[in-house]
Each structure stands twice: as C-alpha cells, then as structure tokens.
Design a protein around this motif. Sequence first.
Motif, short mmCIF file in Angstrom:
data_model
loop_
_atom_site.label_atom_id
_atom_site.label_comp_id
_atom_site.label_asym_id
_atom_site.label_seq_id
_atom_site.Cartn_x
_atom_site.Cartn_y
_atom_site.Cartn_z
N LYS A 162 0.82 -1.21 0.00
CA LYS A 162 0.00 0.00 0.00
C LYS A 162 0.85 1.26 0.00
CE LYS A 162 -3.61 -2.59 1.54
NZ LYS A 162 -4.94 -2.69 2.04
N THR B 136 11.60 -19.83 -3.67
CA THR B 136 10.21 -19.52 -3.36
C THR B 136 10.09 -18.83 -2.01
OG1 THR B 136 10.06 -21.78 -2.62
CG2 THR B 136 9.12 -21.29 -4.77
N PRO C 94 5.78 -15.60 -2.90
CA PRO C 94 6.78 -16.50 -2.34
C PRO C 94 6.14 -17.58 -1.47
CG PRO C 94 7.29 -14.20 -1.83
CD PRO C 94 5.90 -14.24 -2.36
N LEU C 95 6.86 -18.69 -1.36
CA LEU C 95 6.35 -19.86 -0.64
C LEU C 95 6.02 -19.56 0.82
CD1 LEU C 95 5.86 -22.87 -1.36
CD2 LEU C 95 8.08 -23.36 -0.33
N ASP C 96 6.85 -18.72 1.46
CA ASP C 96 6.59 -18.47 2.88
C ASP C 96 5.29 -17.70 3.08
OD1 ASP C 96 7.82 -16.33 1.69
OD2 ASP C 96 9.22 -15.92 3.32
N GLN C 97 4.93 -16.86 2.09
CA GLN C 97 3.65 -16.16 2.21
C GLN C 97 2.48 -17.11 1.97
OE1 GLN C 97 3.38 -12.37 0.20
NE2 GLN C 97 5.39 -11.73 0.94
N TYR D 81 2.01 -18.97 5.14
CA TYR D 81 1.28 -18.12 6.08
C TYR D 81 -0.23 -18.23 5.83
CZ TYR D 81 -0.79 -13.66 7.61
OH TYR D 81 -1.60 -12.71 8.15
N ASP E 34 -3.84 -9.34 1.97
CA ASP E 34 -4.04 -8.46 3.11
C ASP E 34 -2.88 -7.52 3.29
OD1 ASP E 34 -6.46 -8.94 3.97
OD2 ASP E 34 -5.93 -9.98 5.82
N GLY E 35 -3.14 -6.35 3.82
CA GLY E 35 -2.06 -5.39 3.97
C GLY E 35 -1.82 -4.97 5.39
#
Lengths: 305, 619
Positions: free
Chosen positions: A148, A279, B40-43, B46, B69-70
């Motif tokens: 954002k 990744t 990315p994989l870690d996101q 999550y 989400d921010g």
Amino acid sequence: MTDITVPYAAVLDELESEAIHIYRETAAAFRNPVLLYSIGKDSSVLLHLALKAFAPAGLPFPVMHVDTTWKFKEMIAFRDKRVAELGLDLRISVNEAAVTEGVSPFSHGTHEYTRIMKTVALREGIDRYGFDAAIGGARRDEERSRAKERVFSLREPGHRWEPRKQRPEFWRTANTTLSEGQSMRVFPLSNWTELDVWRYIEREGIDIPSLYFAKPRPVVERDGALIMVDDERFPLREGEEAQMRSVRFRTLGCYPLSGAVESTADNLADLIAEMETSTVSERAGRLIDGEGGGSMEAKKAEGYF
Amino acid sequence: MSATGTTTGTPVLHLVTCGSVDDGKSTLIGRLLAETNSVPLDQLEYARRTRRGGSTIPIGDVDFSLLTDGLEAEREQGITIDVAYRHMNLPNGRRVLIADAPGHEQYTRNMAVAASNGDVAVLLVDAARGVRPQTHRHLTVCALMGVKTVIIAVNKMDLVDYAEPVFNEIVSVVEATAARLGVPDVRAIPMSAGAGDNVTAPTAHMHWYSGPSLLGALSGWEPVEDNSAKPFRFPVQFIVRADGNFRGYAGTVVSGEVSKGDEVVVADSGRTAVIDRIVTYGGDLQTAVTGQAVTLTLDHEVDVTRGDLIAATGPTLVQPADRFSADLVWLAEEPLAHGRSYLLVSGSRSVPATVTNVRYRLDVVSGHEHSARLLDMNDVGRVEIATDRPIPMDPYSTSRDTGGFLLVDRVTADTVAAGLTRHAMRRAFNVVPHTYDVDHDARVLMMGHPGKVVWLTGLPGSGKSSIADAAVRRLHALGVHTYVLDGDNVRAGLNKDLGFTPEDRAENVRRVAEVSKLMLDSGLVVFVALVSPYRSDRLSAKALFEPGEFLEVYIDTSVDVCAERDPKGLYAKAAAGSLPNMTGMGQVYEEPEHPDLVLHGVGDIEATVTQLTAVILGE
C-alpha cells in the motif's frame, strides 16, 4: 485471441522509464532532495538509474549513507570505491551518541537496535542537512504492508508515516507540495520485483558488492540462521567456532543481522537461476522483520524506511 | 525504455480490480497470484496456517484472501481500506500491475485512484446476489477514469449450480450500463474464484461457455487505443544543464513519438523549434516513442521551463486557455468551495486555479445529473475552472497525462480533487485584456503615494471597523486617498446574494479582494474590514497582489472580550442558538500564521492606529 509474447527486456524498459520519470520529478520539485544509498543491490540499481535520469549532467543531489557501524567491512570499501569513481557528494549519518554508549545488535534486541542505529540515525541525518525528500529503494513486493506504499510517501512532522494521510496517486502526476514540517520519501523502484533488480543488474552490467556471490566465508549458526563473523566484535559463544561454508547474501545490512544462504552461485547467471527457483521472500533472511506480522508497519510509523 | 529496447504490445498491463468485499475479490486476486507463482512460498505457508475469525476454510488449505491483506488495522477489521498494488507475471512474459480498490461505498475515491492508470478493469459480480448499486458505481468510475476494457467476472458460479441463465441475466444488465457509459471493450467470464473455475484455467463445469479463463483474457489482451499513434506530447520535467552549454529538456513521451529533425511547438508559448538531439545515457536516439524517458535538445534557443508542454505542430496542437469545463472526483473531507484558490497540478505543471461554478453532481449509480452547489467527499461532478494563466490542457478522453489534473489545497498541501479536463471554454479565448496608457504608475504620480490594501481580519467585535475608521481619519488628514470596504456594508449591496456558509464566505472574500484590487490600481489605500475567518481564503486574496501591496493585519482580540462588547448583538444571538454560522461560536476562526502586523483590539486605539499607519506609510 492472438498470441502475445512479451520479452523481459520490454518489461525492464518500462520499469526503467518509470523510475527515471520519478527521479526527475523529485529533483525538480523539491528544494533539497537526497538519495539514500545503502550499498546493496537495490541501491546500486537506484544509483545507476539516477545517472541515467540526469545524463549528460551528474547527480543534482547528494547521497547519504546511514551507517550503523555494523555493516560488512566489504560494504564500506565498496561504498568508498563507488563514491570515488562517480564523484558523488556523500554524506554519512551515524548515531554517534549511541555508538559512544556501545549500542550493538548484541547488547540491545534487534528491534531496539534497529530503531536506534537506523531509524534515529536516518531521521537525524535528514534533519541535520535539511533534506525535504529522501529517495530510497523500497519495493512493493518486499513485504505485505509495502503493497500500500505510495511512490511519493508523505511524512508528517517528526518523520511519522500515517497510513491514512497518504496522498492518492493518479496517472504520472504527483502532488509534491509540502506543508510546514512535512517531508517526502520517494521510491522509484516501487513496481520492481527482486528478480527485476537482478535481471537489470545483469543487463546493465551494474557493479555490486561481491557479498552477493557465493564464496567460502566464516559463519556460525544462530537461531537457524547462518551469520558471518565479519570482525572481532562478534561475541562467539563458549566452544563456538566459525566454520568456512560456501554462502552468499540475498540482502545486505548489518552483518550480525544478515542471514546467509548456502549456495555455490558465484556469478550472476547462476545466481539468477537460483533466484528463479527460489520460493522464499528475501526478507526472510533479515532478522529484523521477524517480530510479529506487522513489525515492518510499526517500524515505518516510527520513520524507518 | 532504454536505447537497447524496443517494445511490442503492452509489456506492463495495469489492471484494476473492483467489486464489493463479499464478491470474493481478495480470493480471486490471491488465487491469480498463487497460481502464477507470483507469491513466495513463505507467504503461501502463512495463508495455509493463519485464519481470520469466522473463516470456514480448513487449516492447511490456502486462504487466498490472506495473500492480499495489507495493514494490521485492516487485518483486525477484516476489510481493505486503501488501494494496494501487486504484481503478477503471466506465462507469456507480460507483467500485470494490479491496483486493488476497496469495495465500500465511502471509498469511491480510492476506486478512482486505482482506475486512473487502468488499462483493464475486472468487475466482480456475485452470481448468487446479482448486480448491485456498487456494481454500477464501480463501472461508472472506471469509465470516467478512462478504463477502456472491462471484464465482467461473474463469480461464485458454483453457488448457482453453474447456471447459464444466471450469468446471462447479470451480463445483460452490466453490458447495458457499460454501453450507456461508452466503454468500448466489454467481455464477461463466468467463474468461481473459490473453486478455481475459469480463473487461471478453463473449467469443465460450464460447457456452455467457450471463452478464455481470466488469465487467458489478460494474456491475450490488446489495447483498444494505441497511445503511440496519438499526437506527440512531452511535458517538460527538468532542465538538464551540462558542460559545453548543454541545455536539454528531460521528460517522458506520454503519447505519440518524436524523431530527430521533427518540428515541434512549445504549446504554452506557441514558439516552434526543431528537435536537434534525443539524448539518453546510453547514447542518442533517432526516435523516441510513447513511454520513453528521454532528454530533448532544440535547434535554437527557445524559452522552455519545467511544466511546459512540447507537442507536435499542426492541427492536433492544443491552445492555451484559462477556463475549462472538467469533471472532478472530490477526495477531501472538506467540501469544494466556490471561489477558493487551489493549485492545479498536471504533470509537472502547477498553476493557481479557482472553481468558478458547479454545473451538476453525477449520481454514479443511476448516471443522473443533479443540480448542486458543492461537491462532498466521494462526489463526482462537472465544474468550471479558471486558471491564473492560460495553460494548454488536452481533453482527458484524448490523453490522461495531459488532460488529467489534481487540485491541491494551498494551506494543508492535501490533494483535494482529481480533475478530468473535458474542454477549454471558448469564451476564454475571446477575453483579451486591453492595456491603457494611463496606468497604475501614472496614477501613483498624481496621487503622491502608492496604492495599498490593508486587510483587517479578526473575530466579529474585535475592533476592525473602529480601527479602520480611526486610521482613515488620520491618513485623510495627511492627504492620503483612502477607502474602506466594510464587511457588513458590502453585504448590503454587491454581496447581498451571499450567506455565511464556508463556500459563501470564500466567494465574499474573493469579490472583496477583486474590488480592492481595482481600487488599488486606481491609486487608493484600501482598508478591508472583514472577518474572513479562513486562512486559505485570505491566502487566495493575497495571491492577487504584488509583494508589498497587501498587508494582512490580524486584530487579536479574545473571544471573551468580543462577546462582552458585542456591538451588533451577534454573540447574544449565537448563544441563543439563532446564529449557527457565527465565527468564534459555531464556526472556527483560523488565526493568520504569518500576518504582516498583529494589533490588539483592546487598549488605547490612538496608539494602535499610530502603529498601523507607520507600517502603511513605510515609516
């Protein structure tokens, strides 16, 4: 439906033009802008883009390095080499009071250390030289709260970032007007990804510190991260010994807070090949981000980049 | 673009996503990102292990909505409150920059931001709930902001058993609105973001649909309009000066193209020149195309400054004008005020401007035009704008970059509106000021002193009129030609159509300032005794004058003293509740930040007047 294939170069061209446009707007609209130079790959790309934006003239503003005094030795050497090669007007901002007090990543928690040595030093540097705009290399893909972030990110008096006061951004037109006490942070690489940065470094032949390339380096394992023992200030634990392992760094910062990755990529092509199959987001190697889902947001509100 | 690259097609597609919170937008974007390997994989991890309260998605499955989400505050509220920007890589190499706009009604302004750069809009409609007012609102804003391709994404088809009639019904309604709005390229895709139908791959659930998935549509998209085929436009951002007398004009080609040897015109001045060089870091170019950031040099010295527009010569040239018809999207919490001076910012150009008239407010759901006097936050309306000097503005429909502008508040520096130029108004060209031989300087010689405007501002009852009265008596005796414009007196005639709302007060100040400017030009020392409570109004008044001509004098008298004096009985009425717009009571008085003089309205008035006249006479 036609078949369309877009060459990567065309994407990079567009990102480059956008960044140059942002640079020129910043140089013309602000009274006293500064380029925040933190020596890493993003800063190297930023610097290269600045040279492009104002050619055949040189940079119309100084560069500032916020030095925590805990950077890799090689980073400082690289900085001084680039400054000499390009004839840059370098300013260095150090939180001298905290250095005297002996603040280090080991004496204070990473969050507090970062606040004192980076955020406070940055704010002090901006105030000391009276900069009204600071150009940085932050990208929206780095971290979720960055999605954002504006290209022209407004800071209230005291460098506070208030999400709700950020200005809407339309077209290529930026509102660069400041009221009393306000300043601006400017992010020309907002729409770039980490891979774009590497591809661009490759295409343009941009000089970067060799810490990004794999080489046997003395490291210890701390909390699952590989930390390089860059100088004698590193407090080894009882019986602990640095091991030589082939590692490289995805991001560069303070050496005790920069996790290395095991790798044999000792050239750009191998490195990019590794990147393309990776990744994990790059900030995963940064120990300062790991404290709570919104810790980056909390740091930004205090005036961190 | 660098010297090495040439572009085919559109390498970067700007996508705007719109729909209500419940239409499943976050899930759609999350799935697009995840299935194009753009997170990315870690996101992803999550999004597998984290759950919001009320979520029914089993732990271990990806909650795609979490990927987009921010900010923390939003996670707590479970809604998106601002525009978020994300990138996505399509298999054919195209980059998609997604501007994700929130769906709540009160955030229409964010919708406008997101759509302002949009090539393509994905408009989500919940198949189960059908078309809603929100759908029309978002479509209208997209059309207004110049989005040429709209993809109607009829989502949650799994909830209506993938029934074709449901899809057709929704599409026919939305298409009718799109046709009314003149959107040139409209497509529709039935999908389910949750189940994964037609998002990144065609589905087997809807044999009646033979079109592409959303990903396929984005990969194969081509622009309806080619900006590079439009007339050449180059707003000058920065003047590059270097050794050997190098003087170049740095900027971005926002439409068309330019080649070495082309004749161009500086649209602001009408001066023509020939392109001598197209300079880049990597070497000179023969031609620069749309989107390229370059530096131009001209064959001879022409006056060019930052903000000027270098353009193609010929019939497509835009003439400078100082009156425009425009649509505004009002962004600020404080409503638009007539007559108030804002900064109009377009590209690198910045010029003081006034909104002189509101023609109508647009109902963005029905498309109806309603008569209106002001615009509130999130309103869209047609207005007339007057700029302090003539500027060349293209119609927005021709060029977003040279037809779009921002209005900026001169005090807070906030962006208060986004403007879309419709056309220059003809009468602007027909008004040509006549220059008279007997001018201000001649009149100053005859009067024996220069004209001045002494603007007394302060609360009602602070002593403005009394001080003006005493000062004028003193100056008159010294042979100085004076006049007093008193707030109440002016309201009895010239301004009797105005009330006391903020916008009427702005107009009151504007007219009094213009009259005092005429009087100053005639050689008088003009006293203005006017409450003029708003800083920005006084700033606008001051902007009409040359340095030294205008003195802002703040009569600093406490509200308690004013209320006790109450010479006109206003404070008593306000206290009784019959004067809601009374300054110092119902309305705020904004003290001057940098007045030329501060006088106290209590104490010896003769001493106060001595202080004032000394400043006026330059003693």
